[in-house]
Design an enzyme around this catalytic site. Structure first.
Site, mmCIF file in Angstrom:
data_model
loop_
_atom_site.group_PDB
_atom_site.id
_atom_site.type_symbol
_atom_site.label_atom_id
_atom_site.label_comp_id
_atom_site.label_asym_id
_atom_site.label_seq_id
_atom_site.Cartn_x
_atom_site.Cartn_y
_atom_site.Cartn_z
ATOM 1 N N ASP A 146 -37.058 29.290 -26.775
ATOM 2 C CA ASP A 146 -37.557 30.392 -25.952
ATOM 3 C C ASP A 146 -36.640 31.587 -26.183
ATOM 4 O O ASP A 146 -35.520 31.425 -26.654
ATOM 5 C CB ASP A 146 -37.677 30.030 -24.454
ATOM 6 C CG ASP A 146 -36.469 29.334 -23.836
ATOM 7 O OD1 ASP A 146 -35.342 29.490 -24.356
ATOM 8 O OD2 ASP A 146 -36.642 28.646 -22.806
ATOM 9 N N ASN A 199 -29.390 15.988 -29.548
ATOM 10 C CA ASN A 199 -29.974 17.280 -29.159
ATOM 11 C C ASN A 199 -28.969 18.092 -28.336
ATOM 12 O O ASN A 199 -28.326 17.554 -27.427
ATOM 13 C CB ASN A 199 -31.213 16.987 -28.280
ATOM 14 C CG ASN A 199 -32.078 18.195 -28.020
ATOM 15 O OD1 ASN A 199 -32.505 18.872 -28.948
ATOM 16 N ND2 ASN A 199 -32.357 18.470 -26.749
ATOM 17 N N GLU A 213 -26.740 16.981 -25.138
ATOM 18 C CA GLU A 213 -25.678 17.862 -24.616
ATOM 19 C C GLU A 213 -24.364 17.140 -24.324
ATOM 20 O O GLU A 213 -23.786 17.290 -23.254
ATOM 21 C CB GLU A 213 -26.180 18.579 -23.353
ATOM 22 C CG GLU A 213 -27.419 19.404 -23.617
ATOM 23 C CD GLU A 213 -27.934 20.163 -22.409
ATOM 24 O OE1 GLU A 213 -27.434 19.930 -21.295
ATOM 25 O OE2 GLU A 213 -28.840 20.982 -22.574
ATOM 26 N N HIS A 235 -32.413 27.912 -27.159
ATOM 27 C CA HIS A 235 -32.548 28.819 -26.004
ATOM 28 C C HIS A 235 -31.779 30.089 -26.369
ATOM 29 O O HIS A 235 -30.564 30.157 -26.190
ATOM 30 C CB HIS A 235 -31.939 28.190 -24.747
ATOM 31 C CG HIS A 235 -32.668 26.966 -24.271
ATOM 32 N ND1 HIS A 235 -33.958 27.002 -23.824
ATOM 33 C CD2 HIS A 235 -32.268 25.671 -24.184
ATOM 34 C CE1 HIS A 235 -34.341 25.778 -23.458
ATOM 35 N NE2 HIS A 235 -33.339 24.955 -23.674
ATOM 36 N N GLU A 278 -36.225 23.371 -28.228
ATOM 37 C CA GLU A 278 -36.454 23.944 -26.884
ATOM 38 C C GLU A 278 -36.523 25.461 -26.985
ATOM 39 O O GLU A 278 -35.887 26.182 -26.215
ATOM 40 C CB GLU A 278 -35.337 23.503 -25.924
ATOM 41 C CG GLU A 278 -35.179 21.999 -25.830
ATOM 42 C CD GLU A 278 -34.204 21.539 -24.756
ATOM 43 O OE1 GLU A 278 -33.834 22.334 -23.875
ATOM 44 O OE2 GLU A 278 -33.810 20.354 -24.791
HETATM 45 C C1 GLA Z 1 -31.670 21.725 -21.379
HETATM 46 C C2 GLA Z 1 -32.336 20.374 -21.337
HETATM 47 C C3 GLA Z 1 -33.785 20.486 -21.005
HETATM 48 C C4 GLA Z 1 -34.042 21.493 -19.920
HETATM 49 C C5 GLA Z 1 -33.456 22.811 -20.319
HETATM 50 C C6 GLA Z 1 -33.724 23.898 -19.327
HETATM 51 O O1 GLA Z 1 -31.841 22.401 -22.528
HETATM 52 O O2 GLA Z 1 -32.223 19.664 -22.535
HETATM 53 O O3 GLA Z 1 -34.243 19.240 -20.599
HETATM 54 O O4 GLA Z 1 -33.502 21.044 -18.714
HETATM 55 O O5 GLA Z 1 -32.077 22.615 -20.398
HETATM 56 O O6 GLA Z 1 -34.726 23.652 -18.464
#
Ligand code: GLA
Length: 344
Positions: free
Chosen positions: A252, A186, A145, A221, A250
């Site tokens: 969801d 990432n 990030e 996400h 990640e």
């Molecule tokens: C980001 C981070 C993760 C986690 C998610 C939400 O995507 O990369 O480690 O903290 O947020 O939980």
């Protein structure tokens, strides 16, 4: 055929086709985030789901800097070591998450004042952590990030004290400390055009310096009814054309309204919503399968709905349903749809 032999054969088929990781064995790894409590195996039901359906793990928190590196020159590997034992026992690969991230930093790091001390912290963190797990992890999210939505670099103690070159330096230090680990960048929303362009520029900068980067993780996400399918596909193609592996890291699908603290499904979720979620998971997996030659792993951000971070974000105390298994650990319609895809 005797009755017992045919029962045995049916039993074998069932166990194969009921396992997500087996169903997708020729496509990509199927991963999930795991929390420290789950690595202790106090819930046999959860352990059985991890073991049956997943062949890759990402630590939800226990390899974040605030846990591993709580004070200056002080490391605590107890939780991360437990995760490694769990993964070895269940024959799963680990993606280390994450070495350099502006968030979930220990308090002492947030208060560092000089470039010199940030540099010492940055170098010692990467060297100590990456070398400790060298040979034990398949990969690292080296930097997490680092981008803003417009594609510019995000302000952080790293950018502010070390300058834009910190990202390439992080990859270089990690490649030295853990030469066998795959190295990834990432981020969330990097499928969207402006942020994707920023990511491509960041990757090209690392590559132009002759430093190794192996892949990009699209976090995934996403929100029900708003998944940017076209942009996801364009991004998979764009990152692949840079010679990188692509992962969904990640995944969801949030089913609650984004901008209100309302909790509409506290007493239960309507079947219609679960089926819409299933249809969108199916559409995503159709897309991932079309690009199975470019995608090396698809990881969910959590095992089951009760443990998802989305019960607490952006408002605490909500009841969300983003994952494949419900609060009783039963497979949801989304699970059935992505399994059925592999039976077509
Ligand atoms: C980001 C981070 C993760 C986690 C998610 C939400 O995507 O990369 O480690 O903290 O947020 O939980």
């Amino acid at each position: 055929m005797t009755a017992s032999l045919s029962l045995f054969i049916v039993g074998c088929n069932e166990s194969n086709t009921d396992s997500l990781k087996d169903a997708y064995a020729h496509d990509f790894l199927i991963g999930t985030a795991i929390n420290y409590q789950q690595t202790l195996e106090n819930s046999p039901g959860e352990t059985r789901l991890f073991h049956t359906h997943f062949n890759a793990l990402t630590p939800e928190n226990c390899m974040k800097t605030e846990v591993l590196h709580p004070a200056w020159n002080t490391f605590d590997f107890s939780q991360a070591d437990q995760l490694v034992s769990f993964a070895q026992k269940h024959d799963m690969v680990i993606n280390g998450h994450t070495l350099i991230w502006h968030s979930q930093l220990p308090r002492f790091a947030q208060q560092l004042q000089s470039a010199d001390s940030v540099r010492q912290f940055f170098e010692s963190h990467i060297q100590t952590v990456a070398s400790r797990y060298a040979g034990k992890l398949q990969s690292w999210d080296v930097v997490n990030e680092a981008l803003e939505e417009d594609g510019s670099l995000r302000s952080s103690i790293f950018l502010d004290h070390l300058g834009a070159g910190y990202i390439a330096e992080a990859f270089q230090l990690t490649s030295r400390a853990a030469p066998d680990a795959e190295l990834y960048y990432n981020d969330y929303n990097i499928e969207m055009p402006a942020k994707r362009a920023g990511c491509i520029a960041l990757v090209k900068d690392i590559q132009s310096k002759g430093i190794r980067i192996d892949g990009v993780g699209i976090q995934g996400h996403w929100r029900l009814g708003q998944i940017p399918f076209r942009e996801i596909e364009e991004s998979i193609l764009a990152f692949d054309s840079l010679g990188l592996k692509v992962m969904i890291t990640e995944l969801d699908i949030d089913v609650l309204p984004p901008d209100s603290s309302a909790n509409p499904y506290a007493a239960g979720i309507p079947d219609s919503v679960l089926h819409q979620q299933a249809a969108e998971y199916e559409q995503l997996f159709r897309l991932f399968l079309r690009h199975r030659d470019k995608i090396s792993r698809v990881s969910f951000w959590g095992l089951q709905d009760a443990k998802s971070w989305l019960n607490h974000f952006p408002f605490r105390g909500r009841t969300n349903y983003p994952l494949l298994f419900d609060r009783q650990l039963r497979p949801k319609p989304a699970f059935d749809r992505i399994m059925e895809l592999k039976r077509e």
